[in-house]
Design an enzyme around this catalytic site. Sequence first.
Site, mmCIF file in Angstrom:
data_model
loop_
_atom_site.group_PDB
_atom_site.id
_atom_site.type_symbol
_atom_site.label_atom_id
_atom_site.label_comp_id
_atom_site.label_asym_id
_atom_site.label_seq_id
_atom_site.Cartn_x
_atom_site.Cartn_y
_atom_site.Cartn_z
ATOM 1 N N HIS A 150 -30.777 -12.529 3.143
ATOM 2 C CA HIS A 150 -29.342 -12.291 3.237
ATOM 3 C C HIS A 150 -28.773 -13.006 4.453
ATOM 4 C CE1 HIS A 150 -29.142 -9.213 0.100
ATOM 5 N NE2 HIS A 150 -30.320 -8.818 0.536
ATOM 6 N N PRO A 151 -27.658 -13.713 4.300
ATOM 7 C CA PRO A 151 -27.077 -14.433 5.435
ATOM 8 C C PRO A 151 -26.474 -13.494 6.462
ATOM 9 C CG PRO A 151 -25.601 -14.515 3.577
ATOM 10 C CD PRO A 151 -26.861 -13.871 3.075
ATOM 11 N N GLU A 198 -10.158 -4.574 -4.431
ATOM 12 C CA GLU A 198 -11.217 -4.663 -3.423
ATOM 13 C C GLU A 198 -10.912 -5.772 -2.423
ATOM 14 O OE1 GLU A 198 -15.043 -3.244 -6.049
ATOM 15 O OE2 GLU A 198 -14.201 -5.233 -6.332
ATOM 16 N N PHE A 251 -28.640 -5.655 8.664
ATOM 17 C CA PHE A 251 -28.091 -4.391 8.183
ATOM 18 C C PHE A 251 -27.704 -4.504 6.716
ATOM 19 C CE2 PHE A 251 -24.133 -1.689 7.812
ATOM 20 C CZ PHE A 251 -24.812 -0.478 7.761
ATOM 21 N N ILE A 305 -26.209 -2.335 3.299
ATOM 22 C CA ILE A 305 -25.516 -1.111 2.892
ATOM 23 C C ILE A 305 -24.840 -1.322 1.544
ATOM 24 C CG2 ILE A 305 -23.382 -1.708 4.057
ATOM 25 C CD1 ILE A 305 -22.930 1.213 4.687
ATOM 26 N N ALA A 318 -21.494 -0.233 -0.654
ATOM 27 C CA ALA A 318 -20.165 0.322 -0.407
ATOM 28 C C ALA A 318 -19.225 -0.084 -1.525
ATOM 29 C CB ALA A 318 -19.626 -0.171 0.930
#
Length: 343
Positions: free
Chosen positions: A59-60, A93, A124, A126, A128
């Site tokens: 993931h960047p 969004e 990190f 997550i 959402a």
Amino acid sequence: MEFSFDEKDFASCCGSTKFAKEMASASPFRSFQDAVSVAKGVWFNSVDVNGWLQAFSAHPQIGQTHAPSVASEASAQGIRKWILCNKMWSKGEQSTALATATGSSLQELSEWNARYREKFGFVFLICAAGRSTDEILAELKRRYTNRPIVEFEIAAQEQMKITELRLAKLFSSRENISSSVDKYSAAKKAEEDRISIIGGHVTAASEISTAKLIHHPARTRPPITTHVLDVSQGSPAAGIEVLLEVWRGTQSRPTFGASGGGSWVFQGSSTTDLDGRSGQLLSIVDDVNPGIYRISFNTGKYIPNGFFPYVSLVFEIKESQKREHFHVPLLLSPFSFSTYRGS
């Protein structure tokens, strides 16, 4: 109809080389659900710690500059550019993210991401939906207080959620899509979008409404699972005998400090594998029986000179929770142990 994909296809869903190879070897799949079931088994039972970290690192991360003002501007531009280019985001969004991505909040998010990575050693992750930058930041701060071994497990769970939705996109990109994907889309229609946020980089996962979930997909694993991590060694604990029991008797639950009125009834047993995960302790059923459950671990055999001859974890599953999943791990050392409810 069967669906065949190669390593590159699965690498686009998850950055773990082992995951991509094993999924390609298992291809073709009869349905999307079949692929998800295999993917979960590969991710949680075959991919090792290094594979998890490899997927996380795929993931960047943005905002890695020294000057605070530059970092803030770079973060804001990076997020805005990505949001405008990603067709999977709905207009609602987009407006939420763009409206809340202020320079000051992104600056703080970038700083906290740096702290997070320094503490845990990975980016990190997550899930959402329509959350503001401030809400994301609050969650980052909350999870920052976790112990590394706990946060590592949470990050792996988040990665699997992201992978599952990317698999959905992979299947839906093929012509003559099977009805299984259509059924899955309908089941997910009322569920939250799952979005990967890595250090302030917003990664949308799918275009699904945020209404309440009204359908429960069939289980692909037993309703109660566990694993054991040896925190003194920083590694999974293999070879620990595990026993699952449920309370049955005239009393609905065992009374603290008293005996009689019931007994513990055997449900299943297993031994942890090289990844510290137990085998199947219960059958795969949609509804688990509500009640008081106990998972016991033969820790004395694993650590002969330790303080605990065995460890038992007692927990309750209520009527309203019978369709939920209960992952109850054990974090063990010679003179202490702890647990938490995972997912």
